[in-house]
Every structure is written in structure tokens, then in C-alpha cells.
Design a protein around this motif. Structure first.
Motif, PDB file in Angstrom:
ATOM      1  N   ASN A  16      13.991 100.380   3.217  1.00 45.37           N
ATOM      2  CA  ASN A  16      13.285  99.215   2.673  1.00 45.37           C
ATOM      3  C   ASN A  16      13.240  99.279   1.151  1.00 45.37           C
ATOM      4  OD1 ASN A  16      12.464  98.008   5.177  1.00 45.37           O
ATOM      5  ND2 ASN A  16      10.951  99.648   5.389  1.00 45.37           N
ATOM      6  N   LEU A  17      13.393  98.127   0.517  1.00 44.29           N
ATOM      7  CA  LEU A  17      13.212  98.024  -0.929  1.00 44.29           C
ATOM      8  C   LEU A  17      11.724  98.227  -1.203  1.00 44.29           C
ATOM      9  CD1 LEU A  17      14.748  97.322  -3.570  1.00 44.29           C
ATOM     10  CD2 LEU A  17      14.147  94.940  -3.168  1.00 44.29           C
ATOM     11  N   PHE A  43      30.212  78.620  -1.172  1.00 43.42           N
ATOM     12  CA  PHE A  43      29.084  79.553  -1.081  1.00 43.42           C
ATOM     13  C   PHE A  43      29.408  80.463   0.091  1.00 43.42           C
ATOM     14  CE2 PHE A  43      28.034  75.311   0.542  1.00 43.42           C
ATOM     15  CZ  PHE A  43      28.143  75.552   1.901  1.00 43.42           C
ATOM     16  N   SER A  44      28.685  81.541   0.246  1.00 42.29           N
ATOM     17  CA  SER A  44      28.937  82.389   1.412  1.00 42.29           C
ATOM     18  C   SER A  44      27.623  82.803   2.049  1.00 42.29           C
ATOM     19  CB  SER A  44      29.752  83.625   1.015  1.00 42.29           C
ATOM     20  OG  SER A  44      28.984  84.514   0.244  1.00 42.29           O
ATOM     21  N   PHE A  45      27.618  82.846   3.378  1.00 45.00           N
ATOM     22  CA  PHE A  45      26.478  83.320   4.161  1.00 45.00           C
ATOM     23  C   PHE A  45      26.913  84.566   4.920  1.00 45.00           C
ATOM     24  CE2 PHE A  45      25.515  78.574   4.414  1.00 45.00           C
ATOM     25  CZ  PHE A  45      24.579  78.619   3.402  1.00 45.00           C
ATOM     26  N   ASP A  46      26.055  85.577   4.934  1.00 43.27           N
ATOM     27  CA  ASP A  46      26.345  86.740   5.764  1.00 43.27           C
ATOM     28  C   ASP A  46      25.045  87.390   6.213  1.00 43.27           C
ATOM     29  OD1 ASP A  46      26.220  89.514   3.863  1.00 43.27           O
ATOM     30  OD2 ASP A  46      26.430  87.623   2.810  1.00 43.27           O
ATOM     31  N   ILE A  47      25.191  88.350   7.118  1.00 43.76           N
ATOM     32  CA  ILE A  47      24.043  89.003   7.750  1.00 43.76           C
ATOM     33  C   ILE A  47      24.010  90.471   7.351  1.00 43.76           C
ATOM     34  CG2 ILE A  47      22.972  89.603   9.959  1.00 43.76           C
ATOM     35  CD1 ILE A  47      23.000  86.597   9.549  1.00 43.76           C
ATOM     36  N   ASP A  48      22.836  90.953   6.953  1.00 42.88           N
ATOM     37  CA  ASP A  48      22.640  92.385   6.701  1.00 42.88           C
ATOM     38  C   ASP A  48      21.157  92.680   6.901  1.00 42.88           C
ATOM     39  OD1 ASP A  48      23.052  95.049   6.004  1.00 42.88           O
ATOM     40  OD2 ASP A  48      24.326  94.548   4.299  1.00 42.88           O
ATOM     41  N   SER A  49      20.796  93.954   6.802  1.00 46.35           N
ATOM     42  CA  SER A  49      19.381  94.325   6.964  1.00 46.35           C
ATOM     43  C   SER A  49      18.539  93.604   5.928  1.00 46.35           C
ATOM     44  CB  SER A  49      19.207  95.824   6.763  1.00 46.35           C
ATOM     45  OG  SER A  49      20.069  96.541   7.584  1.00 46.35           O
ATOM     46  N   ASP A  50      17.381  93.150   6.355  1.00 47.82           N
ATOM     47  CA  ASP A  50      16.406  92.585   5.416  1.00 47.82           C
ATOM     48  C   ASP A  50      15.991  93.697   4.460  1.00 47.82           C
ATOM     49  OD1 ASP A  50      14.043  91.685   4.148  1.00 47.82           O
ATOM     50  OD2 ASP A  50      13.600  90.351   5.815  1.00 47.82           O
ATOM     51  N   THR A  81      15.254  94.788  10.763  1.00 44.53           N
ATOM     52  CA  THR A  81      15.669  93.460  11.246  1.00 44.53           C
ATOM     53  C   THR A  81      16.779  92.886  10.367  1.00 44.53           C
ATOM     54  OG1 THR A  81      13.404  93.071  11.995  1.00 44.53           O
ATOM     55  CG2 THR A  81      14.813  91.133  11.802  1.00 44.53           C
ATOM     56  N   TYR A  82      17.733  92.212  10.999  1.00 45.72           N
ATOM     57  CA  TYR A  82      18.813  91.567  10.251  1.00 45.72           C
ATOM     58  C   TYR A  82      18.335  90.250   9.637  1.00 45.72           C
ATOM     59  CZ  TYR A  82      22.346  94.747  12.177  1.00 45.72           C
ATOM     60  OH  TYR A  82      23.094  95.856  12.497  1.00 45.72           O
ATOM     61  N   ALA A  83      18.734  90.028   8.387  1.00 50.25           N
ATOM     62  CA  ALA A  83      18.361  88.808   7.657  1.00 50.25           C
ATOM     63  C   ALA A  83      19.615  88.062   7.223  1.00 50.25           C
ATOM     64  CB  ALA A  83      17.523  89.179   6.428  1.00 50.25           C
ATOM     65  N   LEU A  84      19.420  86.803   6.812  1.00 44.88           N
ATOM     66  CA  LEU A  84      20.519  85.992   6.294  1.00 44.88           C
ATOM     67  C   LEU A  84      20.577  86.121   4.777  1.00 44.88           C
ATOM     68  CD1 LEU A  84      22.716  83.800   6.925  1.00 44.88           C
ATOM     69  CD2 LEU A  84      20.932  82.093   6.466  1.00 44.88           C
ATOM     70  N   PHE A  85      21.776  86.346   4.258  1.00 40.60           N
ATOM     71  CA  PHE A  85      22.019  86.418   2.813  1.00 40.60           C
ATOM     72  C   PHE A  85      22.872  85.220   2.395  1.00 40.60           C
ATOM     73  CE2 PHE A  85      20.568  90.579   3.668  1.00 40.60           C
ATOM     74  CZ  PHE A  85      20.329  91.270   2.484  1.00 40.60           C
TER      75      PHE A  85
END
Length: 639
Positions: free
Chosen positions: A505-506, A124-131, A137-141
Motif C-alpha cells: 500500500n502507498l 487514452f489507455s485503461f488498465d487494471i492493477d492493484s489499488d 483489490t484490483y483498481a482501474l487506472f
């Protein structure tokens, strides 16, 4: 430029009329899979920088900042081929031993956070990008892993490309494991198990076409949901250790993968996973070892792209060094070869294109006022980055090279930097987003729009002829860099970019009627490209729709800007538009890109978008019966 083209040929094929003579004589270098406009610029920059950095290594050129000093040490290490031969496979051994030391899932679970920070593979992969819902704010993906083959579609039963490619991959990996000290039988067992696990993963990750749809990216899940995806690994402990906190939400672009994780990570599959980790590690790190390792590790990639040869030792060493210190290299290139005057000139051109777009929005006939006003607001808030960043990212000040004299190997340094980079990335979680951060170095021949940040970025490297030059007419420049600039602006309003508001923002800012109309227009673009024959295959209209919308909007906007200049020459405009897409590629590369690339083939980008503009037909007197003619009703117009 317009005088050198036989304009009668444009009625048959714009791209061939402009580029035909070049195509007849162009030779793809043996270590390339393509040649042409973009590639030529990249090759020239590489030649320039390799010469400069040879002077840097020899002492003729002095570093101008501490980051360059460390880059010099690292480049010296990448080019110390004798040291790499002497080290052999020894630098790889600690990482292989670490994987071989896993007896069960618990062994991996106990060290999972450190494992990820080290840069070792995981399923699996975890990375950080904008929420996507809170872009400040940066969120975890959380996503699935990459596959051995380029796309999940290759794993479909009867796929001919996979039938040819997988044996090449297997053979390459067998050779690499033997170089690492394994017997052929042991190597084959490991690779067979790894490929079994890879095939189990494939149905549960997204294809390139599925991944190209941003509307399906935002799938928020709680930490407990993600942690509950497997009972074999303590994902909760790993995640909280990685980000030094407890996330309320984890964004999951591939939710189906986490739904399937429990069925993948079974006791029966543990040996398969372990072998998969070994294959990923050996293939991923071989380029940092001996020449035999490096050459062997390119076999599969060369088969995929049709390249006849691996890069030379010297060029590969340059690639490794500049890849690790990319922003340091970009800072050097931008300041020496681009400069503040050009930076300001191109920035002014971007502002001009934004204003053209605003004017077109104001005169738009199919958008309602509320949607139009929001679109203009999005342009008002658009961040513009040109040339190179104002300062080198602080991350690179942490890169301290352990030289050969102090016992450092190329691989040990790369892995040390990988850890620093990963720690820096995860430390951003829940921190304010830095919209000024560049994701491309200034020496990269490309440009991009980031929908989460609402910014457009134009690295210095693309800002030269044929895209842009003070020696070219305004129409040529608008047909080149103007269309590229407007293309990136158009991404703010393509099928993906249009989902995001002025802050990134979405957020649905469209009225229902306008959204329905836009989807109909986007479908027209899908239909226009879908099924077009190319390289013995067909274009996927859904995969390429966002880039095609941006091409269409970009060219249309650039055309309007060109028409507003006193020296307007629409022949020169369209001819330079076709010239920037000049490209010759191997059939293997062309077919690979048709499967995975969100861009249409260069020739079709040049021809089809020109056919959507009424001025193209008027400029070259193209009428019914000419091959390039397209009936007005079939010309796709969105922006």
C-alpha cells in the motif's frame, strides 16, 4: 576467474579490465542492437527453444498439456509463410474499414467499450492493477497513450534525434500504407494528420523521467471527473461496460493529460485523430502479415536501436508465437531446464539475502527504531517467486486456435486472443489481488520487484552462469545472482519502493526525520550519476535514481553475504560483478536508453557502485592517484 584478469588494470577501470579483451572481439549480430551477458543467455535460450519447438511442430515432441497443444497450432500458423503471403493485407482490412467507418466522435463513442476490448487504439489507455492505497483489490487506472517517438522530450523544439527519426517513421508508414492498398498521396495525408495529432498529445503526457517518480502516480479521480474530461466520448458508459461495474475511484498517473483531453478531442481535430488511429493500427499489426509488411514495419525500430537487419522470418515467427503464449512457454522451459532442485537452491539463496538485509537494517545507524522495525516487517512479508509459477495461468486455457484449414489467419487469431486477454484483465476489477501471478515468463533473462505486491521474482532464465552456477565459487555467485537478488530486495527501499508498506500500500511508514535523511542520501546518488558522460551524451541522475539505489544496496548486501562464507574471495566477487554487466551496444541504442531507460549504462553500473564500497579499494590496493579511486567522503552509501 580472478587469475585471468590483469589486476593492475582494475586500478584504472574495473569494467574494462574484466571485459576489455571481450569488447575488442565481440560482434553485435546484425539483427541485434546489443550483445553481452544478458543477451547471450537470451540467445542461447532462444536457440534451445526454437529447436525444441521445431520438434513439437514436426511431431517428434508431444505436447504435455492442452495449452501446449494450442501453442503448437499457433506456432504452425506463425511459420506458415506461404499462407501469410497468400492472405496479403486482407486480414488487416476489417480493422482499417472499422476506423474508416468513423464519421464523427459519436460513431466511436457508440462502440468504445467493444473497440477497446478488440484491441484497437484509443487516445487514452485503461488498465487494471492493484489499488495503490488498498493493495488487496484490483483498481482501474487511466493514462495517456504512447507516442510515435520514444519520449515526449523528443518533441521539444530543436531536438536533433527527432529531426532524424521522424522522417524515417514517415517513410516507413508511407510504405506500409501503400502495401495496404493506399495511394502515396492518401498515405502522406493520413500520416501528416496523424503526426499533427501526436504532437498535440506530447506536451500533456509524462516523460520517462516524470514517469519514474511513483510518488506522483496516485491521483485518484471519480468516474464523473474522468467522464467529464471530454464531451465527445461517453467515457462513463465505456468504463462501466468494460469493468461491469461502477468505480468510485479511477487512479490517474497522468492527470494533466485528462485535464487537456477536451482541448485534444475537438471537432477540428477529428480527422487528425482518425488518421492517428489508422497509423497506430497499421504499424501495430503489420508484423502479423506478409514478409514485405513485416520487414517494412521494423525500419523505424531498427533506426532507433541501430540494428542493421530485421529478425529472420523464422526467429520473428518464434517471437510472435512465444510472445502470445509466453507463460505456456515459460512453464515448459522452467520444468525442463530448471527443475525443482535448482528452484529450492535459489530460493534458499534469496532467503539468505533477505536475512543479510535484516541484519544490516538492525545495525543501521541513520534510521530510527520505528522505521527500522517497519522495514524489517516489510522484509518478513516479502513474497519470493523463483524459477517458474506452480501452474499455468488459467487465461491460456481460453486460447483456442482457428487453424488455416478452418479459415483462420495469424492476425485473426492474434486479435481473438487480444480480446480474450482484455476481457480477462478488465474482469479483475474490484476482485482480490493475486500476488502469485507472474508478470514475466520463466524463459525471460531478467528479474523484478513489484512495489504494489511487495514481491520479488527471479525467472529461471537468469539463474545460470555467469549470474549463478554450482560450478562457480560462492563469491562469484554472490557477485552475480546474489547482487541481482539483493538489488531486487533493495527496490523495496529505493525512492519509489520505500513509499509502499509491507502489503504494497502507498503508505508513509517513515518518521519525518528518517524520510528527510533518506531524501538527502537519494540526492547523493542522483548527484553521483547525473551528468556522467556516456555515448556522446550524459546520464540523467533523476531518471536512473531508483535503479542506482537498488544497485548500490544490492552490491553492498551481496558483499556482506560473500564475506560470511568460508571460501570468501573478494577479488572473484568484484570481477564477476563486472563480468555480468559485459555489454556492447550500438551508439543509437546507447543514446536511446539514456533518454528513456531507468537503468544507468552497464559500464557505469559496474564501476560506480564498486567505487562506493570501501572493500573494493582494499581488495585491489587502489589508492589516491589511481583512476578508480574515490575519496571516502564521495562514496555514496544508503543501504
Amino acid at each position: 576467474m580472478a587469475n585471468t584478469i590483469d589486476e593492475t588494470k582494475i586500478k584504472t577501470d574495473l569494467y574494462d579490465a574484466v571485459n576489455g579483451d571481450w569488447l575488442k572481439t565481440a560482434v553485435i549480430p546484425a539483427d541485434h542492437s546489443t550483445t553481452g551477458g544478458f543477451t547471450d543467455l537470451a540467445d542461447n535460450i532462444e536457440k534451445t527453444l526454437m529447436s525444441d519447438f521445431d520438434d513439437l511442430r514436426s511431431g517428434k515432441l508431444q505436447p504435455t498439456n492442452p495449452e501446449q497443444t494450442e501453442f503448437k497450432k499457433f506456432y504452425t500458423l506463425t511459420t506458415d509463410f506461404a499462407k501469410r503471403e497468400k492472405d496479403g493485407s486482407a486480414p488487416l482490412k476489417p480493422f482499417i474499414d472499422r476506423i474508416n467507418g468513423l464519421n464523427n466522435y459519436q460513431d466511436l463513442s457508440d462502440q468504445l467499450a467493444d473497440w477497446i476490448l478488440t484491441g484497437l487504439p484509443t487516445p487514452f489507455s485503461f488498465d487494471i492493477d492493484s489499488d495503490m492505497k488498498n493493495s488487496t483489490t484490483y483498481a482501474l487506472f487511466a493514462s495517456g497513450p504512447s507516442l510515435f517517438l520514444p519520449d515526449k522530450t523528443y518533441y521539444a523544439e530543436g531536438n536533433q534525434a527527432a529531426a532524424q527519426l521522424m522522417p524515417i517513421f514517415t517513410n516507413m508508414m508511407t510504405q506500409l500504407f501503400k502495401l495496404a492498398g493506399y495511394t502515396e498521396d492518401d498515405a502522406k495525408t493520413i500520416i501528416d494528420q496523424a503526426e499533427q495529432f501526436d504532437r498535440l498529445i506530447a506536451p500533456n503526457v509524462k516523460s520517462a523521467e516524470e514517469g519514474a517518480d511513483y510518488s506522483k502516480m496516485y491521483n485518484p479521480r471519480s468516474l464523473d471527473d474522468i467522464a467529464g474530461s471530454t464531451d465527445k466520448l461517453d467515457l462513463k458508459a465505456a468504463i462501466t461496460a468494460l469493468i461491469q461495474g461502477t468505480p468510485e475511484v479511477i487512479i490517474t498517473p497522468e492527470p494533466a493529460y485528462f485535464d487537456a483531453l477536451n482541448q485534444l478531442l475537438t471537432d477540428a481535430n477529428f480527422p487528425l485523430l482518425k488518421s492517428w488511429l489508422l497509423v497506430k493500427t497499421v504499424s501495430g499489426l503489420s508484423s502479423y502479415l506478409t514478409e514485405d509488411f513485416r520487414q517494412t514495419s521494423t525500419i523505424f525500430g531498427r533506426a532507433l536501436s541501430g540494428r542493421k537487419e530485421a529478425r529472420s522470418q523464422e526467429k520473428a515467427a518464434y517471437d510472435l508465437a512465444t510472445g502470445v503464449f509466453d507463460q505456456v512457454v515459460g512453464d515448459y522451459y522452467g520444468r525442463k531446464y530448471f527443475g525443482e532442485a535448482a528452484k529450492k537452491d535459489v530460493h534458499d539463496m534469496v532467503v539468505k539475502m533477505v536475512n543479510v538485509y535484516k541484519k544490516r537494517l538492525a545495525n543501521n545507524t541513520w534510521l530510527g527504531k520505528a522505521t527500522r522495525d517497519k522495514a524489517v516487517l516489510k522484509l518478513d512479508k516479502l513474497g519470493i517467486q523463483v524459477g517458474y509459477p506452480d501452474a499455468i495461468t488459467p487465461l491460456y486455457s481460453k486460447f483456442k486456435v482457428t487453424t488455416a484449414e478452418d479459415g483462420g489467419s495469424l492476425l485473426s487469431n492474434v486479435m481473438a486472443f487480444t480480446r480474450i486477454r482484455n476481457e480477462d484483465e478488465f474482469s479483475k476489477w474490484n476482485q482480490p489481488v493475486d500476488r502469485t501471478r507472474w508478470e514475466m515468463s520463466a524463459n525471460t533473462v531478467n528479474a523484478y520487484f513489484h512495489p504494489f505486491h511487495n514481491i520479488i521474482v527471479f525467472p529461471a532464465a537468469i539463474l545460470q552462469a555467469p549470474f549463478y552456477s554450482l560450478k562457480q565459487s560462492s563469491s562469484e555467485n554472490f557477485g552475480g545472482i546474489g547482487a541481482v537478488i539483493a538489488h531486487e530486495i533493495s527496490h523495496a527501499f529505493d525512492n519509489n519502493g520505500s513509499l509502499f508498506d509491507e502489503y504494497g500500500n502507498l503508505n508513509n511508514w517513515w518518521t519525518e526525520a528518517d524520510n528527510a535523511h533518506f531524501k538527502d542520501l537519494a540526492q547523493n546518488m542522483i548527484d553521483e550519476f547525473d551528468g556522467l558522460p556516456f555515448a556522446g551524451q550524459k546520464v540523467n541522475g533523476k531518471l536512473t535514481v531508483s535503479e542506482n539505489i537498488a544497485d548500490g544496496g544490492g552490491l553492498s548486501c551481496a558483499l556482506e553475504a560473500a564475506k560470511g562464507e568460508p571460501d570468501v574471495d573478494l577479488k572473484a566477487f568484484f570481477i564477476n560483478w563486472a563480468a555480468i554487466w559485459r555489454s556492447k551496444a550500438t551508439k543509437e541504442r546507447e543514446q536511446l536508453l539514456l533518454s528513456i531507460d531507468v537503468h544507468s549504462p552497464a559500464k557505469l553500473r559496474a564501476n560506480v557502485q564498486a567505487q562506493n564500497l570501501d572493500d573494493f579499494f582494499n581488495t585491489f590496493d587502489i589508492t589516491e592517484g589511481d583512476a578508480m579511486y574515490k575519496a571516502p567522503a564521495d562514496r555514496v552509501k544508503i543501504w
